[in-house]
Design an enzyme around this catalytic site. Structure first.
Site, short mmCIF file in Angstrom:
data_model
loop_
_atom_site.label_atom_id
_atom_site.label_comp_id
_atom_site.label_asym_id
_atom_site.label_seq_id
_atom_site.Cartn_x
_atom_site.Cartn_y
_atom_site.Cartn_z
N SER A 140 0.83 -1.20 0.00
CA SER A 140 0.00 0.00 0.00
C SER A 140 0.87 1.25 0.00
O SER A 140 2.09 1.18 0.14
CB SER A 140 -0.92 0.02 1.23
OG SER A 140 -0.17 0.31 2.41
N SER A 146 0.83 3.77 2.23
CA SER A 146 0.81 4.48 3.51
C SER A 146 2.18 5.00 3.93
O SER A 146 2.28 5.89 4.78
CB SER A 146 0.24 3.59 4.62
OG SER A 146 1.14 2.54 4.94
N SER A 187 -3.04 7.08 5.74
CA SER A 187 -2.50 5.98 6.53
C SER A 187 -3.41 5.70 7.72
O SER A 187 -3.70 6.60 8.53
CB SER A 187 -1.08 6.34 7.03
OG SER A 187 -0.62 5.38 7.95
#
Length: 299
Positions: free
Chosen positions: A102, A104, A264
């Site tokens: 991801s 984040s 996030s």
């Protein structure tokens, strides 16, 4: 299913096969080979003139090889044991590879980065159950840490350590303060997220007592934390307001955040990371198939 558990089961199964072969099956094959060769030699002696020469020796060697050969099931299990054991020990106590799934941790880590995690930096832990047996060090502010997600330990997360046990962490108006000391922020050129095709505010952040690293902020996202879990452990240690959140980190726990601050889900939302959930310290990008220039160490 947990990969460490799968690897452990394979080590046990192949290890049993390897030990059984060394202690039992190998001896049985040798006895069988000796008996077969003795019979072969007896037949040779009973046929004068027909039991000598290269053909005879070749036949005798093939017979010995056949009798000493491991059965297929034992060959595939016992022979793989040293390799599987080496991988298990390396992965459990030295380094473990992960892939970033991801965004984040952008700009520090990008989707598709393959990273290595130091498994002994924060102490040696028994594999599968993750119980610390030797303490070698503790996470420090600014470390990029891999851990088991507290709400679902089957998932591995990666975030930056912001607060260690006893710290008071305040994140208000998108700026951090730790124990009353504000982090330092230096503006950098806006960051283009090629996945989302959008620009974010880019800063070099330096935590009190930590090394500088990059972070992102989205100007159009509010400062307050929306959707925080109301029931995470030690939730009473956190106070939320329109500007953000203040938390006191409990003993044996850590406060973590992603560098892509407005994209996030981290300690602001689901709480603290307990020490028993720690996997290790991320320290190296060893591959990115889409960008080989990413390879190297990072902050």
């Amino acid at each position: 299913m947990n990969f460490a558990l799968i690897l452990f089961v394979l080590v046990v199964i192949t290890g049993i096969a390897w030990v059984a072969d060394k202690l039992v099956f190998q001896k049985q094959r040798r006895v069988s080979a000796q008996a077969a060769l003795a019979e072969f030699d007896a037949r040779r002696a009973a046929m004068p003139g027909h039991g000598s020469g290269a053909d005879f020796e070749s036949s005798r060697s093939r017979l010995a090889e056949e009798k000493l050969r491991q059965p297929w099931w034992l060959e595939y299990s016992a022979s793989f044991f040293p390799v599987i054991l080496a991988v298990f020990v390396l992965r459990s106590f030295v380094v473990e590879p992960f892939k970033i799934p991801s965004g984040s941790m952008i700009p520090t880590l990008l989707i598709g980065d393959f990273i290595l995690v130091n498994k002994y930096e924060y102490g040696l832990r028994l594999p599968v159950i993750n119980k610390k047996i030797v303490s070698l060090g503790e996470p420090q502010r600014g470390d990029v840490m891999v851990f088991r997600y507290p709400k679902d330990p089957s998932l591995d997360y990666i975030k930056r350590v912001i607060g260690v046990p006893g710290d008071v962490v305040t994140y208000e108006n998108k700026r951090l303060t730790v124990n009353g000391k504000p982090a330092q922020y230096d503006a950098l050129p806006d960051y283009l997220d090629e996945e989302r095709l959008s620009y974010s505010k880019h800063y070099k952040e330096t935590l009190p007592g930590g090394a500088p690293h990059g972070i992102l902020n989205d100007a159009d996202r509010p400062a307050f934390v929306a959707g925080a879990d109301p029931d995470f452990p030690f939730r009473e240690n956190c106070t939320y307001n329109q500007q953000g959140v203040t938390c006191k980190v409990p003993s044996g726990h850590y406060f973590v955040m992603g560098d892509n601050r407005d994209n996030s889900l981290d300690s602001r939302y689901w709480g603290f990371v307990p020490d028993e959930n720690i996997v290790g310290k991320a320290f190296l990008i060893w591959m990115n198939l889409g960008n080989l220039g990413r390879v190297g160490s990072f902050q």
